[in-house]
Motif scaffolding. Structure first.
Motif, PDB file in Angstrom:
ATOM      1  N   PHE A 101       2.199  36.691   4.135  1.00 28.23           N
ATOM      2  CA  PHE A 101       0.783  36.438   4.201  1.00 28.23           C
ATOM      3  C   PHE A 101       0.393  36.086   5.467  1.00 28.23           C
ATOM      4  CE2 PHE A 101       1.940  33.068   1.326  1.00 28.23           C
ATOM      5  CZ  PHE A 101       1.466  31.791   2.005  1.00 28.23           C
ATOM      6  N   PHE A 102       1.225  35.741   6.094  1.00 28.83           N
ATOM      7  CA  PHE A 102       0.723  35.365   7.668  1.00 28.83           C
ATOM      8  C   PHE A 102       0.997  36.357   8.639  1.00 28.83           C
ATOM      9  CE2 PHE A 102       0.988  30.870   5.879  1.00 28.83           C
ATOM     10  CZ  PHE A 102      -0.218  30.294   6.609  1.00 28.83           C
ATOM     11  N   ILE A 103      -0.055  36.804   9.143  1.00 29.02           N
ATOM     12  CA  ILE A 103       0.207  38.015  10.294  1.00 29.02           C
ATOM     13  C   ILE A 103       0.034  37.699  11.654  1.00 29.02           C
ATOM     14  CG2 ILE A 103      -0.676  40.228  10.670  1.00 29.02           C
ATOM     15  CD1 ILE A 103       0.665  40.114   7.945  1.00 29.02           C
ATOM     16  N   ARG A 104       0.776  38.062  12.640  1.00 30.76           N
ATOM     17  CA  ARG A 104       0.582  37.970  13.990  1.00 30.76           C
ATOM     18  C   ARG A 104      -0.442  38.852  14.350  1.00 30.76           C
ATOM     19  NH1 ARG A 104       4.022  35.713  17.879  1.00 30.76           N
ATOM     20  NH2 ARG A 104       2.771  35.549  19.811  1.00 30.76           N
ATOM     21  N   ILE A 105      -1.583  38.516  14.901  1.00 31.07           N
ATOM     22  CA  ILE A 105      -2.660  39.328  15.363  1.00 31.07           C
ATOM     23  C   ILE A 105      -3.112  39.490  16.983  1.00 31.07           C
ATOM     24  CG2 ILE A 105      -4.022  39.187  12.930  1.00 31.07           C
ATOM     25  CD1 ILE A 105      -6.019  37.537  14.408  1.00 31.07           C
ATOM     26  N   HIS A 106      -2.357  38.448  17.414  1.00 29.02           N
ATOM     27  CA  HIS A 106      -2.751  38.192  18.897  1.00 29.02           C
ATOM     28  C   HIS A 106      -1.495  37.341  19.510  1.00 29.02           C
ATOM     29  CE1 HIS A 106      -4.540  36.586  22.729  1.00 29.02           C
ATOM     30  NE2 HIS A 106      -5.538  37.495  22.362  1.00 29.02           N
ATOM     31  N   ARG A 107      -1.263  37.418  20.813  1.00 24.18           N
ATOM     32  CA  ARG A 107      -0.268  36.579  21.461  1.00 24.18           C
ATOM     33  C   ARG A 107      -0.611  35.021  21.104  1.00 24.18           C
ATOM     34  NH1 ARG A 107       1.075  36.322  27.834  1.00 24.18           N
ATOM     35  NH2 ARG A 107       2.860  35.150  27.786  1.00 24.18           N
ATOM     36  N   SER A 108      -1.548  34.596  20.953  1.00 28.27           N
ATOM     37  CA  SER A 108      -1.950  33.418  20.727  1.00 28.27           C
ATOM     38  C   SER A 108      -2.410  32.987  19.099  1.00 28.27           C
ATOM     39  CB  SER A 108      -3.190  32.892  21.590  1.00 28.27           C
ATOM     40  OG  SER A 108      -2.983  33.039  22.710  1.00 28.27           O
ATOM     41  N   TYR A 109      -2.434  34.014  18.073  1.00 24.72           N
ATOM     42  CA  TYR A 109      -2.859  33.742  16.953  1.00 24.72           C
ATOM     43  C   TYR A 109      -2.002  34.331  15.567  1.00 24.72           C
ATOM     44  CZ  TYR A 109      -7.144  32.200  19.244  1.00 24.72           C
ATOM     45  OH  TYR A 109      -7.855  31.579  20.103  1.00 24.72           O
ATOM     46  N   ILE A 110      -1.767  33.631  14.845  1.00 30.59           N
ATOM     47  CA  ILE A 110      -1.359  34.289  13.352  1.00 30.59           C
ATOM     48  C   ILE A 110      -2.205  33.644  12.459  1.00 30.59           C
ATOM     49  CG2 ILE A 110       0.617  33.770  11.762  1.00 30.59           C
ATOM     50  CD1 ILE A 110       2.478  33.172  14.081  1.00 30.59           C
ATOM     51  N   VAL A 111      -2.593  34.512  11.560  1.00 30.87           N
ATOM     52  CA  VAL A 111      -3.673  34.418  10.576  1.00 30.87           C
ATOM     53  C   VAL A 111      -3.077  34.229   9.213  1.00 30.87           C
ATOM     54  CG1 VAL A 111      -4.502  36.656  10.584  1.00 30.87           C
ATOM     55  CG2 VAL A 111      -5.933  34.787  10.025  1.00 30.87           C
ATOM     56  N   ASN A 112      -3.556  33.651   8.267  1.00 36.17           N
ATOM     57  CA  ASN A 112      -3.309  33.616   6.722  1.00 36.17           C
ATOM     58  C   ASN A 112      -4.389  34.623   6.325  1.00 36.17           C
ATOM     59  OD1 ASN A 112      -3.244  33.304   4.038  1.00 36.17           O
ATOM     60  ND2 ASN A 112      -3.051  31.146   4.291  1.00 36.17           N
ATOM     61  N   ILE A 113      -3.613  35.838   5.770  1.00 36.80           N
ATOM     62  CA  ILE A 113      -4.614  36.814   5.229  1.00 36.80           C
ATOM     63  C   ILE A 113      -5.623  36.582   4.148  1.00 36.80           C
ATOM     64  CG2 ILE A 113      -3.222  38.856   6.258  1.00 36.80           C
ATOM     65  CD1 ILE A 113      -2.270  39.362   3.399  1.00 36.80           C
ATOM     66  N   TYR A 114      -5.238  35.299   3.344  1.00 36.98           N
ATOM     67  CA  TYR A 114      -6.124  34.915   2.167  1.00 36.98           C
ATOM     68  C   TYR A 114      -7.279  34.263   2.923  1.00 36.98           C
ATOM     69  CZ  TYR A 114      -2.161  35.988  -0.860  1.00 36.98           C
ATOM     70  OH  TYR A 114      -1.152  36.796  -1.467  1.00 36.98           O
ATOM     71  N   PHE A 115      -7.534  33.847   3.891  1.00 37.38           N
ATOM     72  CA  PHE A 115      -8.519  33.413   4.627  1.00 37.38           C
ATOM     73  C   PHE A 115      -9.606  34.119   5.383  1.00 37.38           C
ATOM     74  CE2 PHE A 115      -5.875  29.753   3.527  1.00 37.38           C
ATOM     75  CZ  PHE A 115      -6.826  28.799   3.325  1.00 37.38           C
ATOM     76  N   ILE A 116      -9.144  35.798   5.523  1.00 38.69           N
ATOM     77  CA  ILE A 116      -9.806  36.710   6.159  1.00 38.69           C
ATOM     78  C   ILE A 116     -10.948  36.971   5.414  1.00 38.69           C
ATOM     79  CG2 ILE A 116      -9.828  38.827   6.881  1.00 38.69           C
ATOM     80  CD1 ILE A 116      -7.011  38.542   7.778  1.00 38.69           C
ATOM     81  N   LYS A 117     -11.997  36.713   5.956  1.00 37.09           N
ATOM     82  CA  LYS A 117     -13.403  37.377   5.203  1.00 37.09           C
ATOM     83  C   LYS A 117     -13.742  38.715   5.239  1.00 37.09           C
ATOM     84  CE  LYS A 117     -18.341  36.101   4.694  1.00 37.09           C
ATOM     85  NZ  LYS A 117     -19.262  35.305   5.223  1.00 37.09           N
ATOM     86  N   LYS A 118     -13.590  39.088   6.788  1.00 35.54           N
ATOM     87  CA  LYS A 118     -13.888  40.651   7.162  1.00 35.54           C
ATOM     88  C   LYS A 118     -13.365  40.852   8.630  1.00 35.54           C
ATOM     89  CE  LYS A 118     -18.205  39.471   9.549  1.00 35.54           C
ATOM     90  NZ  LYS A 118     -19.473  39.985   9.875  1.00 35.54           N
ATOM     91  N   MET A 119     -13.115  42.174   8.973  1.00 32.38           N
ATOM     92  CA  MET A 119     -12.725  42.537  10.057  1.00 32.38           C
ATOM     93  C   MET A 119     -13.758  43.610  10.755  1.00 32.38           C
ATOM     94  SD  MET A 119     -10.031  42.480   7.738  1.00 32.38           S
ATOM     95  CE  MET A 119      -9.540  43.940   7.228  1.00 32.38           C
ATOM     96  N   SER A 120     -14.176  43.332  11.821  1.00 27.01           N
ATOM     97  CA  SER A 120     -15.061  44.014  12.457  1.00 27.01           C
ATOM     98  C   SER A 120     -14.868  44.375  13.996  1.00 27.01           C
ATOM     99  CB  SER A 120     -16.696  43.278  12.192  1.00 27.01           C
ATOM    100  OG  SER A 120     -16.628  42.143  12.932  1.00 27.01           O
ATOM    101  N   ARG A 121     -15.871  45.015  14.636  1.00 23.68           N
ATOM    102  CA  ARG A 121     -15.589  45.652  16.004  1.00 23.68           C
ATOM    103  C   ARG A 121     -16.743  44.555  16.703  1.00 23.68           C
ATOM    104  NH1 ARG A 121     -12.147  49.469  17.271  1.00 23.68           N
ATOM    105  NH2 ARG A 121     -11.519  51.027  15.536  1.00 23.68           N
ATOM    106  N   ASP A 122     -16.103  44.000  18.160  1.00 24.62           N
ATOM    107  CA  ASP A 122     -17.172  43.554  18.961  1.00 24.62           C
ATOM    108  C   ASP A 122     -17.987  44.688  19.816  1.00 24.62           C
ATOM    109  OD1 ASP A 122     -15.193  44.036  20.789  1.00 24.62           O
ATOM    110  OD2 ASP A 122     -14.864  42.098  21.184  1.00 24.62           O
ATOM    111  N   LEU A 123     -18.774  44.198  20.533  1.00 28.04           N
ATOM    112  CA  LEU A 123     -19.585  45.153  21.519  1.00 28.04           C
ATOM    113  C   LEU A 123     -18.575  45.986  22.355  1.00 28.04           C
ATOM    114  CD1 LEU A 123     -22.312  42.834  22.862  1.00 28.04           C
ATOM    115  CD2 LEU A 123     -22.445  44.613  20.920  1.00 28.04           C
ATOM    116  N   THR A 124     -17.303  45.408  22.476  1.00 25.85           N
ATOM    117  CA  THR A 124     -16.200  46.292  23.508  1.00 25.85           C
ATOM    118  C   THR A 124     -15.491  47.233  22.591  1.00 25.85           C
ATOM    119  OG1 THR A 124     -14.841  44.334  23.607  1.00 25.85           O
ATOM    120  CG2 THR A 124     -16.408  44.703  25.410  1.00 25.85           C
ATOM    121  N   SER A 125     -15.761  47.080  21.211  1.00 19.22           N
ATOM    122  CA  SER A 125     -14.870  48.166  20.015  1.00 19.22           C
ATOM    123  C   SER A 125     -13.517  47.330  20.021  1.00 19.22           C
ATOM    124  CB  SER A 125     -14.728  49.317  20.894  1.00 19.22           C
ATOM    125  OG  SER A 125     -16.062  50.299  20.894  1.00 19.22           O
ATOM    126  N   ASN A 126     -13.250  45.941  20.431  1.00 16.64           N
ATOM    127  CA  ASN A 126     -12.218  45.401  19.876  1.00 16.64           C
ATOM    128  C   ASN A 126     -12.360  44.829  18.604  1.00 16.64           C
ATOM    129  OD1 ASN A 126     -10.637  45.925  22.316  1.00 16.64           O
ATOM    130  ND2 ASN A 126     -11.887  44.311  23.397  1.00 16.64           N
TER     131      ASN A 126
END
Length: 223
Positions: free
Chosen positions: A171-196
């Protein structure tokens, strides 16, 4: 006929080298296939013979990834190449078209089976705290140090992000060179102004999702 998806080694490395260099041995082979055709191949094995423009073989890891669009790994026999090999395939996108990124290692390569961490011990000021792994919201690599977070608190650990990734629960997912996230703590996924993509955690913390790791998140959360 030249494929419209024919990318140079430089183009490919800029997008995926961050992910690959974290874990593959230097003698690995790398292949990328789009629409049933290999568009890139770098051989680290003298016995592996692929060419750009060659069709994806039936039963290969690339064929399975293109068909299922999920991460696939296997030890395949010598019916496709001169020697057995161990390979891991990842679903990716090239110019918005589904593709397969395959890393090939010798069959003698063995994946060490390690038990997932049950807790991490972190340092805060001059004290050390053992923390149950499920309480950790995310882990960060910053200024050559590794930090993990829970309930608004920050703890330092001596374990690198690379080594943590090998032993964290699924349930830990690598999302970036600098970050691993626990998916149970994800509230939402969205895009910023540059569509990232941006991941917002339950505590309001926002983390970037790099292009190299977006499929990790898509596959885990099926969006």
């Amino acid at each position: 006929m030249k494929s419209e998806y024919n990318l140079s080694a430089k183009d490919i490395s800029q997008q995926y080298i961050t992910m690959l260099k974290d874990w593959i041995p230097s003698n690995s082979s790398i292949a990328i296939a789009v629409q049933n055709t290999y568009i890139y191949f770098h051989s680290g094995h003298q016995s592996l013979h692929l060419e750009v423009g060659q069709q994806v073989q039936s039963g290969s890891i690339a064929e399975k990834v293109l068909h299922t669009k999920i991460r696939t790994d296997a030890i395949l026999d010598n019916s496709l190449f001169d020697t057995p090999y161990y390979g891991i395939g990842y679903p990716i996108y090239i110019q918005d078209v589904p593709a397969a990124l395959v890393v090939v290692l010798p069959s003698t390569f063995s994946v060490q089976k390690l038990e997932p961490y049950q807790f991490l011990t972190g340092k805060q000021n001059e004290d050390w705290y053992p923390v149950a792994i499920g309480r950790i919201s995310h882990i960060e690599s910053l200024q050559k140090k590794t930090w993990f977070y829970l309930e608004g608190e920050q703890f330092k650990t001596s374990i690198t992000l690379k080594d943590l990734q090998m032993r964290l629960p699924s349930f830990f997912i690598r999302i970036h060179r600098s970050y691993i996230v626990n998916i149970y703590f994800i509230k939402k996924m969205s895009r910023d102004l540059t569509s990232n993509f941006i991941v917002t955690l339950t505590d309001g913390c926002e983390l970037p999702v790099s292009q190299s790791y977006i499929n990790n998140l898509r596959n885990a959360l099926e969006f």
